[in-house]
Design a protein around this motif. Structure first.
Motif, PDB file in Angstrom:
ATOM      1  N   THR A   1       0.834  -1.204   0.000  1.00  0.00           N
ATOM      2  CA  THR A   1       0.000   0.000   0.000  1.00  0.00           C
ATOM      3  C   THR A   1       0.865   1.250   0.000  1.00  0.00           C
ATOM      4  O   THR A   1       0.617   2.193  -0.761  1.00  0.00           O
ATOM      5  N   ARG A   2       1.896   1.260   0.839  1.00  0.00           N
ATOM      6  CA  ARG A   2       2.783   2.425   0.905  1.00  0.00           C
ATOM      7  C   ARG A   2       3.455   2.691  -0.441  1.00  0.00           C
ATOM      8  O   ARG A   2       3.624   3.837  -0.844  1.00  0.00           O
ATOM      9  N   LEU A   3       3.784   1.620  -1.179  1.00  0.00           N
ATOM     10  CA  LEU A   3       4.474   1.781  -2.465  1.00  0.00           C
ATOM     11  C   LEU A   3       3.511   1.809  -3.649  1.00  0.00           C
ATOM     12  O   LEU A   3       3.934   1.984  -4.794  1.00  0.00           O
ATOM     13  N   GLY A   4       2.214   1.617  -3.403  1.00  0.00           N
ATOM     14  CA  GLY A   4       1.224   1.649  -4.479  1.00  0.00           C
ATOM     15  C   GLY A   4       1.303   0.443  -5.402  1.00  0.00           C
ATOM     16  O   GLY A   4       1.024   0.553  -6.597  1.00  0.00           O
ATOM     17  N   VAL A   5       1.628  -0.717  -4.850  1.00  0.00           N
ATOM     18  CA  VAL A   5       1.785  -1.947  -5.635  1.00  0.00           C
ATOM     19  C   VAL A   5       0.557  -2.831  -5.452  1.00  0.00           C
ATOM     20  O   VAL A   5       0.083  -3.020  -4.329  1.00  0.00           O
ATOM     21  N   ARG A   6       0.064  -3.380  -6.556  1.00  0.00           N
ATOM     22  CA  ARG A   6      -1.062  -4.308  -6.504  1.00  0.00           C
ATOM     23  C   ARG A   6      -0.611  -5.603  -5.825  1.00  0.00           C
ATOM     24  O   ARG A   6       0.436  -6.157  -6.149  1.00  0.00           O
ATOM     25  N   MET A   7      -1.414  -6.095  -4.892  1.00  0.00           N
ATOM     26  CA  MET A   7      -1.104  -7.313  -4.148  1.00  0.00           C
ATOM     27  C   MET A   7      -2.176  -8.353  -4.426  1.00  0.00           C
ATOM     28  O   MET A   7      -3.367  -8.040  -4.410  1.00  0.00           O
ATOM     29  N   VAL A   8      -1.746  -9.603  -4.693  1.00  0.00           N
ATOM     30  CA  VAL A   8      -2.677 -10.690  -4.987  1.00  0.00           C
ATOM     31  C   VAL A   8      -2.466 -11.793  -3.953  1.00  0.00           C
ATOM     32  O   VAL A   8      -1.384 -12.365  -3.861  1.00  0.00           O
ATOM     33  N   LEU A   9      -3.516 -12.062  -3.164  1.00  0.00           N
ATOM     34  CA  LEU A   9      -3.498 -13.144  -2.181  1.00  0.00           C
ATOM     35  C   LEU A   9      -4.091 -14.385  -2.839  1.00  0.00           C
ATOM     36  O   LEU A   9      -5.260 -14.385  -3.224  1.00  0.00           O
ATOM     37  N   VAL A  10      -3.285 -15.432  -2.991  1.00  0.00           N
ATOM     38  CA  VAL A  10      -3.739 -16.650  -3.663  1.00  0.00           C
ATOM     39  C   VAL A  10      -3.893 -17.739  -2.614  1.00  0.00           C
ATOM     40  O   VAL A  10      -2.954 -18.043  -1.878  1.00  0.00           O
ATOM     41  N   SER A  11      -5.105 -18.330  -2.557  1.00  0.00           N
ATOM     42  CA  SER A  11      -5.371 -19.345  -1.534  1.00  0.00           C
ATOM     43  C   SER A  11      -6.440 -20.316  -2.011  1.00  0.00           C
ATOM     44  O   SER A  11      -7.115 -20.085  -3.005  1.00  0.00           O
ATOM     45  N   ASN A  12      -6.597 -21.387  -1.232  1.00  0.00           N
ATOM     46  CA  ASN A  12      -7.670 -22.359  -1.468  1.00  0.00           C
ATOM     47  C   ASN A  12      -8.966 -21.922  -0.801  1.00  0.00           C
ATOM     48  O   ASN A  12      -9.944 -22.645  -0.807  1.00  0.00           O
ATOM     49  N   GLY A  13      -8.973 -20.756  -0.208  1.00  0.00           N
ATOM     50  CA  GLY A  13     -10.157 -20.252   0.482  1.00  0.00           C
ATOM     51  C   GLY A  13      -9.851 -20.053   1.951  1.00  0.00           C
ATOM     52  O   GLY A  13      -8.790 -20.393   2.446  1.00  0.00           O
ATOM     53  N   GLY A  14     -10.769 -19.457   2.648  1.00  0.00           N
ATOM     54  CA  GLY A  14     -10.594 -19.247   4.074  1.00  0.00           C
ATOM     55  C   GLY A  14      -9.798 -18.003   4.412  1.00  0.00           C
ATOM     56  O   GLY A  14      -9.560 -17.720   5.575  1.00  0.00           O
TER      57      GLY A  14
END
Length: 150
Positions: free
Chosen positions: A22-35
């Protein structure tokens, strides 16, 4: 475009990664099986993959490339991401590169062989510490800045 891809199912540094992204303005993708609880942050996307072994790893390995930073504790996944040109960081702050991924993979395999040969040699490594978290934050900041400027 630089992205931060997180192997999120057992990642202990998701909140820290989100703050840096967020501080650097970078897109973040959380990849998971759910939960994984979705973030309200507009820079954070949650990707839920099918249940099954290594589905999140397959998605990340197929999606990452040069300019991306991947956070994972999974060494085989890290090797695939390094081969794809991504920068890779373990949650303890250790950077994995083309120069060190081979020895890390070999050590992982050796330890697996030792554990399978000796049923009394079980358990994990050192506990996750405040120093690990601090090292992670410092290294993630450096890797994301480098990726943004490359």
């Amino acid at each position: 475009m630089t992205r931060l891809l997180i192997d999120a199912d057992a990642c202990p540094v998701k909140a820290e990664a989100e703050r840096v992204a967020t501080r650097l303005g970078v897109r973040m993708v959380l990849v998971s099986n759910g939960g994984i609880r979705p973030s309200a942050n507009p820079l954070v996307e949650s990707v839920h993959v099918a249940q099954g072994p290594d589905e999140a790893d397959k998605w990340i390995a197929g999606a990452c490339g040069p300019g991306d930073v991947v956070v994972t504790a999974d060494i085989p996944l890290a090797a695939k991401c390094v081969a794809a040109g991504a920068r890779v960081l373990r949650p303890n702050g250790e950077e994995l590169t083309a120069r060190n991924i081979g020895i890390v993979l070999a050590t992982r395999d050796l330890m697996a062989d030792l554990r399978s040969a000796d049923p009394f040699r079980q358990g994990g490594g050192a506990l996750f510490s405040r120093a690990d978290r601090s090292r992670f934050l410092e290294t993630l900041d450096r890797l994301l800045r480098a990726a943004l400027h490359s």
